[in-house]
Each structure stands twice: as C-alpha cells, then as structure tokens.
Design a protein around this motif. Sequence first.
Motif: not given
Length: 474
Positions: A220, A223, A276-277, A281
């Motif tokens: 993890s 970003d 991607r991460e 969200r």
Amino acid sequence: MSTSLTPNEEQRGDDTGSAPDTAALSVRWNARQWILLVIFSGAITLDGLENSMIAVAIPEIQRAFGVSAATAQWVPGAYILAFGAFLLLGGRCADLFGRKRVFVIGMAVFAVVSLLGAFADDALLIILTRFVKGVAAGFTAPAAMSLLTTTFQEGAQRNKAFGIFNVFEASGYSSGLLIGGFLAALNWRSTFVLPAVVAVALVLGALRFIPADPPRTRGSRLDVGGALTLLLGMLLLVFTVVEVPEIGWATPRTIGGFALSAVLLTAFVVIERKVREPLIRLSLFRDRNLVSANLSMFLLYGGAMAFQFVLALYLQNLNGWEPWHMSFVILPGTALTIIIGPRLGRLMDRFGVHKVLLVGLVSFIPCYLLFLRIGPEPDLWGVLVPVALVWGLGFALSLAALMVAGTAGIADEDQGLAAGLLNSSLQIGGAFGLAVVTAVIVPATRLGDLYPGIWMMLGFAVLTLLAHGLRKKA
C-alpha cells in the motif's frame, strides 16, 4: 483495533422509533475506554480552544507588532486555511499509515509549533506557525475521529461516544473565549503556550493508552499525484473562500481562484479514476447517507459561523461589549450541550439517529427567527438567552448525529477518509457561510445592516433540512 463491547451488548437505533433492549440503553465502558474517549475528544477541544482564544488575542497581537487589520486577520486565517485544506489528505494518511502514528506525530508537531509561536518576534512568523499548526490539526482531527469510530462499535456505543465527543467540542470553543480573554489580559503569548501544554498531555496519553496500529498492508502506498492535486485544489478553494469577505465575490481574483481550484479538483477526480491505488475511492460518494451528512454539515456550520459573526458584530461593534462577554451570552447553549451530550446516545438508540438529527436541524429555524427580534439595545433575557438555548439544543442534537450518520456503514479502512470529509465539510462550510453573510451585511455599521445576514442564516437552515432529505430512507 477495538476495545469495545461485544456485538450482542449493543444495538443500533433505527428510524422506526422501536425501543431497543435494556443493554443498548446502558452501555458501560471500562476506565481505559473512557481515557481513550477523552484523548480522542481532546483533539477537537484543542481545535476549539485554538480558534476562540486567538480571536480574543488578535487586538493585542496587532498592537504588539503594529500590523494592519488585513495582516492580523491572517493569524486566525492561516490556521483555517491549512486545517481545511489538509483534512482529506490527513484522513487518508491515517487510514494508510496508522491512526495512532498520525495522531501522535501530528499532535507533537502541534505542540512544538505552538511553543515557537509563543516566542516569535515577528507577525509573519506567528502567521507561519499558525499555518503549520493548521496542517498538524488537519492530520490529528480525522485521525482522532477515525480512532473513535474504530474503537467504539457502530450503534449504541458509537452514539454515546459521539454525544460526549460533541460536549468536548462545544465546551472547547466557549471556554476558549473566557480563557483567551483572561490570558490575553495577562500576556497574549500565553494563548500559544496553553495549547502546547494540552497537546503534550494528549501525546503522552496517546502513547500510553491507544493500542498499537495494525501492520500496514504490504504494497500500500500514497497516491502522490492525487495527493498533490487534492492538496493544491483544497488550499486554493479554502484560500479563495476565506479571502472573499476582504476582496468580494465578483473580482477576477475570486473568480479565478474558484475556477483554478475546480480545474485542480477535476484533475484529482481524473487521476483517482485511473490510478491503481486511489487516494479516495470515488465509489464512496455513491453512499447517499455519506453525501447527505456532508452537505448537511456544510450548510449547518455555514449558518452557525454566520450566526457567531453577526452576534459578535451586534454585541461588540454596535454595543461595545468585550469579546469574552459574548461567551456568557452563548454559555446557556453550551451548558445545554453539556447536559444533553452524555445522554444523546440513549436518545439516538431509542428514537433513531435521523429522527434526533431532524429535531436538531429544525431547531435552527425558530432560533434564527427569534434572533430577528434584536433591537438597538441587547435584550438579554427576552432574546439573547432564548436564542442561545435553542441554538445549543440544535447543536447538541445535530452535530453528533451528523457524525454518526456520516460514518455509519463505512468500512474501517475508510473511516479516516470519512472523518476527513466530514471535517472538511464543516470547515469549508463555515468559511463559506461567513463569506456569504459578510457580503450581504457590509458595512454592518447599523442595526439594519444585520437583518439580511440573519435571513441568510435562515436560508442555510432550510437548505440543511433539504440536504437531510437526500439520505437513503431506512
């Protein structure tokens, strides 16, 4: 990371009004859980102290350094700017890197910079320390709130915890006006020392009592592109809103600021869709309860900050009261919040979170209607005390319920983000409400100038009810 009771010892209230079992109404915590709640709540109390104490000390700081009012207003403004801009990033960092770790580091930075501000010999250095403190608070506030939501299970426990959390928040601001007035009369630098002492105590308590963070998920990472565009966009957005009362809405600087912040935040959304991460969200925003709670928080605090501003102008500018005198006017409302707060969890368990929230939100309408009765001379018992009581009732029922509603159903790994969103909505909403009301009441030199601002506050209260109606019905 939970020190809460077992699931069968609590029950979540719903909107049906059905009575929960006796166990849900008598949630009991051990000493460690109470200490944890005090530590988590201490972060929000510190924020209230920081804002209200500095508001009282500004005239002394201005005289000490001989700076203009435009420069002096950045003593509180720098903190608000950094705090509002870093909340989302701070909340996500708490989720990714460990809530205890982020809380302790942020609070330690807050303490150190507070002491540096106490010894600063230049106004610009004070403004800089205030900005850094705002950055630190942008990490500690969502970390504290997500620690609370992951320590106390959703339902009866969390309802009770947020009710008490709300008591700390309300008492922090109002007591800060009194304490700040006393300390500023002695030496304005002591208003920087006290927050440092509180912050050190919270660091020591966190190190001793907050459980260790779970191991990080391998692979993890932050970003970076999303973080930069979000941070720059939020900084510019908050800066533009804070500057509006000074430069106006229709100026090229204001329009350009909003436009550029929109471009940066749009770029952030594009990055989040592709990375991607992602930092955030975006699927979270499909949760109607989350969206409704954040809109309600934005509008609620917009009206609340406008109310405090108009009340301050009325009492101080038009009637010559001292700033700390205002704390006695709002003291009945604060006392009501302190009385209701510890019992709020039981109310939400019995009647449902959203019914309690609705009563709280509706309370602001008669509050602001009654405030329209202000006259040339302050009517303490006929207007001001009743207004303060109804305002306190609205806050006591609304703020904690919004926090519960905005974090309900959110996965543990996103609780920091949810907390950051709610706090961002609160901060930006407060700045926006202040900017809007300032625009309609300028120059605010006569009593008649204040009434359009009160009508605007009523508008905020009605819109808050509409935002509440967007939630997903149970």
